[in-house]
Write a protein that holds these residues in place. Structure first.
Motif, PDB file in Angstrom:
ATOM      1  N   ARG A   1      68.104  74.994  46.784  1.00 47.99           N
ATOM      2  CA  ARG A   1      66.973  74.962  46.470  1.00 47.99           C
ATOM      3  C   ARG A   1      66.024  73.497  46.204  1.00 47.99           C
ATOM      4  O   ARG A   1      65.148  73.116  46.900  1.00 47.99           O
ATOM      5  CB  ARG A   1      66.134  75.653  45.543  1.00 47.99           C
ATOM      6  CG  ARG A   1      65.991  77.083  45.960  1.00 47.99           C
ATOM      7  CD  ARG A   1      65.158  78.138  44.862  1.00 47.99           C
ATOM      8  NE  ARG A   1      66.401  78.188  43.859  1.00 47.99           N
ATOM      9  CZ  ARG A   1      66.113  78.997  42.973  1.00 47.99           C
ATOM     10  NH1 ARG A   1      64.962  79.524  42.752  1.00 47.99           N
ATOM     11  NH2 ARG A   1      67.063  79.158  41.948  1.00 47.99           N
ATOM     12  N   ASP A   2      66.975  72.638  45.667  1.00 48.06           N
ATOM     13  CA  ASP A   2      66.602  71.246  45.510  1.00 48.06           C
ATOM     14  C   ASP A   2      66.250  70.398  46.608  1.00 48.06           C
ATOM     15  O   ASP A   2      65.565  69.744  46.895  1.00 48.06           O
ATOM     16  CB  ASP A   2      67.665  70.530  44.516  1.00 48.06           C
ATOM     17  CG  ASP A   2      67.597  71.203  42.886  1.00 48.06           C
ATOM     18  OD1 ASP A   2      66.336  71.683  42.684  1.00 48.06           O
ATOM     19  OD2 ASP A   2      68.533  70.870  42.196  1.00 48.06           O
ATOM     20  N   GLN A   3      67.405  70.494  47.474  1.00 45.38           N
ATOM     21  CA  GLN A   3      67.590  69.977  48.736  1.00 45.38           C
ATOM     22  C   GLN A   3      66.082  70.204  49.645  1.00 45.38           C
ATOM     23  O   GLN A   3      65.451  69.484  50.211  1.00 45.38           O
ATOM     24  CB  GLN A   3      68.718  70.228  49.707  1.00 45.38           C
ATOM     25  CG  GLN A   3      69.839  69.507  49.524  1.00 45.38           C
ATOM     26  CD  GLN A   3      71.003  70.246  50.617  1.00 45.38           C
ATOM     27  OE1 GLN A   3      70.747  70.800  51.538  1.00 45.38           O
ATOM     28  NE2 GLN A   3      72.224  69.997  50.309  1.00 45.38           N
ATOM     29  N   TRP A   4      65.982  71.401  49.635  1.00 48.48           N
ATOM     30  CA  TRP A   4      64.700  72.141  50.372  1.00 48.48           C
ATOM     31  C   TRP A   4      63.573  71.620  49.877  1.00 48.48           C
ATOM     32  O   TRP A   4      62.743  71.263  50.594  1.00 48.48           O
ATOM     33  CB  TRP A   4      64.902  73.914  50.333  1.00 48.48           C
ATOM     34  CG  TRP A   4      65.876  74.396  51.403  1.00 48.48           C
ATOM     35  CD1 TRP A   4      67.141  74.616  51.513  1.00 48.48           C
ATOM     36  CD2 TRP A   4      65.593  74.186  53.079  1.00 48.48           C
ATOM     37  NE1 TRP A   4      67.623  75.318  52.395  1.00 48.48           N
ATOM     38  CE2 TRP A   4      66.677  74.830  53.372  1.00 48.48           C
ATOM     39  CE3 TRP A   4      64.597  74.028  53.589  1.00 48.48           C
ATOM     40  CZ2 TRP A   4      67.066  75.282  54.874  1.00 48.48           C
ATOM     41  CZ3 TRP A   4      64.462  74.242  55.146  1.00 48.48           C
ATOM     42  CH2 TRP A   4      65.569  74.821  55.539  1.00 48.48           C
ATOM     43  N   LYS A   5      63.514  71.615  48.673  1.00 42.92           N
ATOM     44  CA  LYS A   5      62.187  71.211  47.956  1.00 42.92           C
ATOM     45  C   LYS A   5      61.696  69.756  48.336  1.00 42.92           C
ATOM     46  O   LYS A   5      60.539  69.607  48.619  1.00 42.92           O
ATOM     47  CB  LYS A   5      62.231  71.474  46.293  1.00 42.92           C
ATOM     48  CG  LYS A   5      61.966  72.988  45.834  1.00 42.92           C
ATOM     49  CD  LYS A   5      62.347  72.986  44.575  1.00 42.92           C
ATOM     50  CE  LYS A   5      62.062  74.306  44.034  1.00 42.92           C
ATOM     51  NZ  LYS A   5      62.618  74.562  42.667  1.00 42.92           N
ATOM     52  N   SER A   6      62.839  69.023  48.269  1.00 42.24           N
ATOM     53  CA  SER A   6      62.563  67.354  48.632  1.00 42.24           C
ATOM     54  C   SER A   6      61.858  67.571  50.121  1.00 42.24           C
ATOM     55  O   SER A   6      61.047  66.694  50.382  1.00 42.24           O
ATOM     56  CB  SER A   6      63.524  66.461  48.228  1.00 42.24           C
ATOM     57  OG  SER A   6      64.751  67.092  48.054  1.00 42.24           O
ATOM     58  N   ALA A   7      62.751  68.297  51.063  1.00 47.20           N
ATOM     59  CA  ALA A   7      62.145  68.202  52.282  1.00 47.20           C
ATOM     60  C   ALA A   7      60.893  68.807  52.365  1.00 47.20           C
ATOM     61  O   ALA A   7      59.905  68.308  52.952  1.00 47.20           O
ATOM     62  CB  ALA A   7      63.289  68.808  53.269  1.00 47.20           C
ATOM     63  N   LEU A   8      60.860  69.981  52.146  1.00 48.77           N
ATOM     64  CA  LEU A   8      59.441  70.597  52.408  1.00 48.77           C
ATOM     65  C   LEU A   8      58.379  70.071  51.580  1.00 48.77           C
ATOM     66  O   LEU A   8      57.110  70.290  52.230  1.00 48.77           O
ATOM     67  CB  LEU A   8      59.695  72.440  51.878  1.00 48.77           C
ATOM     68  CG  LEU A   8      60.800  72.939  52.426  1.00 48.77           C
ATOM     69  CD1 LEU A   8      61.096  74.487  51.657  1.00 48.77           C
ATOM     70  CD2 LEU A   8      60.324  73.381  53.889  1.00 48.77           C
ATOM     71  N   GLY A   9      58.598  69.402  50.605  1.00 50.42           N
ATOM     72  CA  GLY A   9      57.399  68.650  49.896  1.00 50.42           C
ATOM     73  C   GLY A   9      56.689  67.880  50.771  1.00 50.42           C
ATOM     74  O   GLY A   9      55.329  67.541  50.578  1.00 50.42           O
TER      75      GLY A   9
END
Ligand SMILES: Nc1nc2c(ncn2[C@@H]2O[C@H](COP(=O)(O)OP(=O)(O)OP(=O)(O)O)[C@@H](O)[C@H]2O)c(=O)[nH]1
Ligand SMILES: [Mg+2]
Length: 472
Positions: A165-173
């Motif tokens: 989720r952390d990886q995804w959050k920085s990208a999706l942000g």
């Protein structure tokens, strides 16, 4: 022209989009409380877009669009970029042009299906599986969605055990103002409401309507709980006061007639229970649940074994007390009643032990009588059920089934297993609650209808137990 008669156009709409096989349909199913949405393990399960409106009292409160996953995102984005440079406010027109130009092009069928509801004004819910690592290939999809210019949010779904989720959050942000975790399979009613709170922030015009939707859904949930309790109580009363009658030919019932009558009685109880379960599934909008063994066979030895002398914490001593206060069991009857665990099963299993029931006094459990001697018409009469444990078995089964159904996400496709021995031995009804319930059971055993006052108390106890189970 606007249709102001119904809320045809005004309710919030969301298109659930993303890569194939990421749980888009599961999210639609759980948020629309609709178990008819097609869900499958193979990518490409959803082929065409379809709207799933959530209706309450005939009024749509919001609609979710299930869509196929992106297939040729790169080519779509290339086409968009090839068009003459346009300012951001005109980009959705370019997407619209893409759809118009390629409407009959089979290559872009999936993209067209998923873009259409967005171009028609739906907000975007982009779904990813955050149990898999992030990869830049998703950026193409997100870029296309950005071109659409609609309010959007991302949902992190954890399909597998890993957590990226952390990886995804920085990208999706970079692409979405809002990123939320939501597991459509395990989501509780609260999770659903929390997600709606987030969705309400997406577009100013929808905020009020989604807040109203939350209130409506809260009330609806409350109503469903009450309807469930009513269904359970109705069935308890109907079953516990059941008197089954069957005509006999001669002076005395033949053993075949007696067996038939017992069978008829059992059958009726099972049918009542099945009808109750159907009614509860209907209340909670579960229309196509598969159940594994769901008949009140009462032959699970574990359930009534000597080790579990108590059901709902009913100790043997308490059983005697209950029996004494019921005035139903005296003297030798106490032994009979304590043997009741196994005896009752024995008598219900039929065939093999048909005779055992009679030997140990089947009549004491069921009260089997011959009626109408003087009228030239003789009937065998069975019931009401005298076994003191029976109401708790019935109630335990009902509460268990109802709590599984009420908590079940509409995205779950697994069949449910209704035999959970553990559940029956749990203390879900304490002594104090049982005393109140018993007041009604005593009357029903005597063939009397309980007063409204007692019935109210009865409902309250069952309701407390059910709400406790829902919170678990
Ligand atoms: N364990 C678990 N499984 C999930 C979850 N979400 C989806 N699945 C499973 O993942 C598979 C794909 O789910 P769908 O909802 O059909 O996915 P989709 O994105 O609509 O797939 P397509 O229509 O093929 O694009 C199904 O087998 C689901 O049961 C989840 O949160 N947890
Ligand atoms: Mg799908």
């Amino acid at each position: 022209m606007r249709n102001n008669k119904e809320n045809v156009n005004d309710y919030p709409k969301f298109a659930v989009v993303g890569h194939p096989n990421k749980g888009k349909s599961s999210i639609v199913s759980s948020l629309a409380l609709d178990d008819s949405v097609q869900i499958g393990d193979t990518p490409g399960t959803t082929q065409i877009k379809r709207g799933f409106p959530l209706k309450v009292d005939g009024k749509i409160i919001y609609e979710l669009f299930d869509t196929p996953g992106f297939q040729r995102a790169r080519r779509v984005l290339a086409w968009l970029n090839e068009q003459d440079a346009v300012s951001a406010d005109k980009r959705s027109d370019v997407v619209r042009e893409f759809v118009a130009t390629h409407r009959h092009d089979d290559k872009f069928r999936d993209e067209i299906e998923l873009l259409e509801p967005i171009l028609d004004g739906a907000g975007i819910i982009y779904v990813v599986d955050a149990s898999k690592p992030y990869g830049p290939e998703y950026e193409v999809e997100m870029e296309i969605l950005r071109w659409c210019g609609q309010p959007s949010m991302a949902i992190l779904n954890l399909i597998g055990d890993e957590d990226y989720r952390d990886q995804w959050k920085s990208a999706l942000g970079h692409y979405f103002r809002m990123v939320r975790t939501f597991n459509p399979i395990e989501a509780t009613f609260r999770d659903h409401m929390d997600l709606l709170e987030s969705m309400a922030q997406l577009k100013e015009e929808w905020t009020k309507e989604i807040k109203v939707a939350i209130t409506i859904l809260d009330e609806l949930h409350q109503q469903k709980v009450e309807q469930t309790i009513d269904a359970i109580v109705d069935n308890m009363i109907k079953t516990l006061s059941l008197v089954y009658k069957q005509e006999i030919k001669g002076e005395k019932a033949t053993s075949k007639e007696e067996e038939d009558a017992k069978q008829g009685y059992r059958q009726q109880i099972m049918e009542y229970e099945k009808a109750q379960e159907k009614a509860i599934e209907f209340i909670w909008n579960h229309r196509s649940i598969e159940k594994i063994e769901n008949v009140l066979v009462l032959d699970e030895v574990g359930l009534f074994s000597k080790e579990s002398a108590s059901i709902f914490g009913l100790s043997q001593n308490e059983l005697i007390l209950t029996g004494a206060s019921a005035g139903a069991i005296t003297g030798a009857g106490v032994d009979l009643m304590l043997a009741g665990h196994t005896l009752f099963i024995a008598s219900l299993v039929g065939g093999v032990v048909g005779g055992v029931g009679a030997m140990f006094g089947f009549n004491n459990l069921y009260s089997l009588e011959i009626l109408g001697q003087n009228l030239g018409k003789r009937e065998l009469s069975i019931g009401p059920m005298k076994n003191l444990n029976f109401p708790y078995i019935l109630l335990g089964r009902a509460l268990y089934h109802a709590s599984v159904i009420a908590k079940r996400s509409h995205a779950l496709r697994e069949s449910i297993k209704l035999e959970d021995e553990e559940f029956y031995t749990e203390q879900i009804i304490n002594t104090e609650m049982r005393k109140k319930l018993e007041k009604v059971h005593i009357q029903l055993r005597k063939g009397e209808g309980p007063s409204n006052e007692l019935l109210d108390e009865y409902k309250k106890v069952i309701s407390r137990s059910f709400l406790g189970l829902l919170r678990e």
